[in-house]
Enzyme design. Structure first.
Site, PDB file in Angstrom:
ATOM      1  N   LYS A   1       0.835  -1.212   0.000  1.00 13.77           N
ATOM      2  CA  LYS A   1       0.000   0.000   0.000  1.00 13.77           C
ATOM      3  C   LYS A   1       0.867   1.259   0.000  1.00 13.77           C
ATOM      4  O   LYS A   1       0.662   2.157  -0.815  1.00 13.77           O
ATOM      5  CB  LYS A   1      -0.938   0.019   1.222  1.00 13.77           C
ATOM      6  CG  LYS A   1      -1.859  -1.186   1.299  1.00 13.77           C
ATOM      7  CD  LYS A   1      -2.841  -1.077   2.453  1.00 13.77           C
ATOM      8  CE  LYS A   1      -2.205  -1.190   3.834  1.00 13.77           C
ATOM      9  NZ  LYS A   1      -1.722  -2.533   4.179  1.00 13.77           N
TER      10      LYS A   1
ATOM     11  N   ARG B   1      11.671  -5.928   5.431  1.00 16.18           N
ATOM     12  CA  ARG B   1      11.590  -4.497   5.745  1.00 16.18           C
ATOM     13  C   ARG B   1      12.114  -4.220   7.152  1.00 16.18           C
ATOM     14  O   ARG B   1      12.659  -3.143   7.407  1.00 16.18           O
ATOM     15  CB  ARG B   1      10.145  -4.004   5.617  1.00 16.18           C
ATOM     16  CG  ARG B   1      10.030  -2.501   5.808  1.00 16.18           C
ATOM     17  CD  ARG B   1       8.668  -1.960   5.451  1.00 16.18           C
ATOM     18  NE  ARG B   1       7.629  -2.419   6.359  1.00 16.18           N
ATOM     19  CZ  ARG B   1       6.343  -2.121   6.260  1.00 16.18           C
ATOM     20  NH1 ARG B   1       5.930  -1.347   5.264  1.00 16.18           N
ATOM     21  NH2 ARG B   1       5.466  -2.570   7.115  1.00 16.18           N
TER      22      ARG B   1
ATOM     23  N   ARG C   1      -0.817  -9.240  13.273  1.00 18.33           N
ATOM     24  CA  ARG C   1      -1.318  -8.220  12.340  1.00 18.33           C
ATOM     25  C   ARG C   1      -2.099  -8.882  11.197  1.00 18.33           C
ATOM     26  O   ARG C   1      -3.127  -8.371  10.767  1.00 18.33           O
ATOM     27  CB  ARG C   1      -0.145  -7.411  11.765  1.00 18.33           C
ATOM     28  CG  ARG C   1       0.452  -6.455  12.781  1.00 18.33           C
ATOM     29  CD  ARG C   1       1.832  -5.990  12.381  1.00 18.33           C
ATOM     30  NE  ARG C   1       1.860  -5.175  11.186  1.00 18.33           N
ATOM     31  CZ  ARG C   1       2.979  -4.881  10.525  1.00 18.33           C
ATOM     32  NH1 ARG C   1       4.143  -5.339  10.948  1.00 18.33           N
ATOM     33  NH2 ARG C   1       2.927  -4.132   9.460  1.00 18.33           N
TER      34      ARG C   1
HETATM   35  P1  B4P Z   1       3.991  -1.913   2.238  1.00 21.54           P
HETATM   36  O1  B4P Z   1       3.135  -2.971   1.690  1.00 21.54           O
HETATM   37  O2  B4P Z   1       4.089  -0.665   1.507  1.00 21.54           O
HETATM   38  O3  B4P Z   1       3.465  -1.762   3.729  1.00 21.54           O
HETATM   39  P2  B4P Z   1       1.998  -1.306   4.075  1.00 21.54           P
HETATM   40  O4  B4P Z   1       1.034  -2.360   3.596  1.00 21.54           O
HETATM   41  O5  B4P Z   1       1.793   0.087   3.564  1.00 21.54           O
HETATM   42  O6  B4P Z   1       2.048  -1.133   5.589  1.00 21.54           O
HETATM   43  P3  B4P Z   1       1.415  -1.874   6.846  1.00 21.54           P
HETATM   44  O7  B4P Z   1       0.041  -2.392   6.567  1.00 21.54           O
HETATM   45  O8  B4P Z   1       2.440  -2.792   7.360  1.00 21.54           O
HETATM   46  O9  B4P Z   1       1.368  -0.749   7.901  1.00 21.54           O
HETATM   47  P4  B4P Z   1       0.477   0.510   8.225  1.00 21.54           P
HETATM   48  O10 B4P Z   1       1.457   1.597   8.305  1.00 21.54           O
HETATM   49  O11 B4P Z   1      -0.697   0.731   7.339  1.00 21.54           O
HETATM   50  O12 B4P Z   1       5.440  -2.413   2.361  1.00 21.54           O
HETATM   51  C1  B4P Z   1       5.790  -3.686   2.791  1.00 21.54           C
HETATM   52  C2  B4P Z   1       7.149  -4.106   2.255  1.00 21.54           C
HETATM   53  O13 B4P Z   1       6.953  -4.825   1.038  1.00 21.54           O
HETATM   54  C3  B4P Z   1       8.092  -2.940   1.911  1.00 21.54           C
HETATM   55  O14 B4P Z   1       9.361  -3.253   2.398  1.00 21.54           O
HETATM   56  C4  B4P Z   1       8.081  -2.889   0.400  1.00 21.54           C
HETATM   57  O15 B4P Z   1       9.328  -2.472  -0.130  1.00 21.54           O
HETATM   58  C5  B4P Z   1       7.814  -4.330   0.018  1.00 21.54           C
HETATM   59  N1  B4P Z   1       7.108  -4.452  -1.242  1.00 21.54           N
HETATM   60  C6  B4P Z   1       6.106  -3.651  -1.686  1.00 21.54           C
HETATM   61  N2  B4P Z   1       5.680  -4.076  -2.898  1.00 21.54           N
HETATM   62  C7  B4P Z   1       6.424  -5.191  -3.216  1.00 21.54           C
HETATM   63  C8  B4P Z   1       6.458  -6.094  -4.352  1.00 21.54           C
HETATM   64  N3  B4P Z   1       5.650  -5.929  -5.394  1.00 21.54           N
HETATM   65  N4  B4P Z   1       7.327  -7.129  -4.326  1.00 21.54           N
HETATM   66  C9  B4P Z   1       8.159  -7.290  -3.266  1.00 21.54           C
HETATM   67  N5  B4P Z   1       8.200  -6.469  -2.179  1.00 21.54           N
HETATM   68  C10 B4P Z   1       7.328  -5.425  -2.156  1.00 21.54           C
HETATM   69  O16 B4P Z   1      -0.116   0.128   9.682  1.00 21.54           O
HETATM   70  C11 B4P Z   1       0.709  -0.138  10.797  1.00 21.54           C
HETATM   71  C12 B4P Z   1      -0.119  -0.245  12.077  1.00 21.54           C
HETATM   72  O17 B4P Z   1      -0.767   1.045  12.336  1.00 21.54           O
HETATM   73  C13 B4P Z   1      -1.288  -1.225  12.085  1.00 21.54           C
HETATM   74  O18 B4P Z   1      -0.859  -2.540  12.403  1.00 21.54           O
HETATM   75  C14 B4P Z   1      -2.196  -0.596  13.184  1.00 21.54           C
HETATM   76  O19 B4P Z   1      -1.735  -0.910  14.477  1.00 21.54           O
HETATM   77  C15 B4P Z   1      -2.045   0.885  12.968  1.00 21.54           C
HETATM   78  N6  B4P Z   1      -3.066   1.442  12.069  1.00 21.54           N
HETATM   79  C16 B4P Z   1      -2.844   1.979  10.841  1.00 21.54           C
HETATM   80  N7  B4P Z   1      -4.012   2.372  10.279  1.00 21.54           N
HETATM   81  C17 B4P Z   1      -5.001   2.051  11.179  1.00 21.54           C
HETATM   82  C18 B4P Z   1      -6.418   2.182  11.160  1.00 21.54           C
HETATM   83  N8  B4P Z   1      -7.072   2.699  10.105  1.00 21.54           N
HETATM   84  N9  B4P Z   1      -7.128   1.758  12.241  1.00 21.54           N
HETATM   85  C19 B4P Z   1      -6.509   1.249  13.311  1.00 21.54           C
HETATM   86  N10 B4P Z   1      -5.164   1.081  13.382  1.00 21.54           N
HETATM   87  C20 B4P Z   1      -4.407   1.471  12.322  1.00 21.54           C
END
Ligand code: B4P
Length: 191
Positions: A14, A128, A146
């Protein structure tokens, strides 16, 4: 306005894909995870509260998250639209977002859901962890929690947008560039 919900399990891409979308469509990026992390860094009251949940892999309570999101949206009056990254994560958040956008005479255009299987998610998050310094990436038990929270509390939000015919699933496996092109193809017909 173009208002996109970018959806998917932790590590689905994301944050990575959001950067491409804001550049192409000139949107404001609202990542609830990023906003919480910047509050944790600044040691605000919100940050201290959020940290106690995030370190366990739990969701921050809806009331706190919804109020925070509303105030962030109101900071951007004259925008082409928003990317909601990591929000909504519960049906209560989705309902609150709909009502709030309605009060601003706008609405969600599309939910784009990145689909990635569990083993790949775990591999990406562990990788990561080597660079992110994020406590929630470094511990396999927290990662598993998670993913479980996603399956139990967040995945049902898909139906909320499916029922409004605003849902599109994207294969989140492959090169980052290929996935970006898949997402562009899903969004472009809505411009
Ligand atoms: P991303 O995939 O970009 O990580 P994310 O989904 O954005 O983040 P995540 O869900 O973990 O955390 P968030 O901050 O929303 O990246 C993952 C990795 O994969 C990176 O290293 C990237 O380089 C790699 N990657 C990406 N694409 C790739 C591909 N095609 N191939 C290979 N590798 C790839 O949330 C964190 C915490 O915040 C939650 O657990 C919760 O506690 C809280 N939170 C956030 N929003 C909330 C809400 N709305 N309500 C309640 N709590 C919330």
């Amino acid at each position: 306005m173009l208002n996109i919900v970018l959806f998917g399990p932790p590590g689905a891409g994301k944050g990575t894909q959001s950067e491409r979308l804001i550049a192409k469509y000139d949107l404001v990026h609202l990542s609830t995870g990023d906003i919480f992390r910047s509050n944790i860094k600044g040691e605000t009251d919100l940050g201290k509260l959020a940290k106690s949940y995030m370190d366990q892999g739990q969701l921050v309570p809806d009331s706190v998250t919804i109020d925070m999101l509303r105030s962030e949206v109101l900071k951007h009056e004259n925008t082409n639209g928003f990317i909601f990254d990591g929000f909504p994560r519960t049906n209560a958040q989705a309902e609150a977002l709909d009502a709030f956008l309605d009060s601003l005479n706008t609405s969600i255009t599309l939910m784009v859901a990145l689909e990635v299987e569990e083993n790949e998610l775990k591999t990406r998050l562990m990788k990561r962890a080597e660079v992110s310094g994020r406590a929630d990436d470094a511990n396999p038990e927290v990662i598993a929690n998670r993913i479980a929270v996603y399956n139990n509390e967040t995945a049902p939000v898909k139906s909320f947008y499916q029922n409004q015919n605003k849902f599109v699933a994207i294969d989140g496996i492959g090169s980052i560039d290929d996935i970006t092109l898949r997402i562009f193809s899903a969004i472009d017909p809505h411009l």
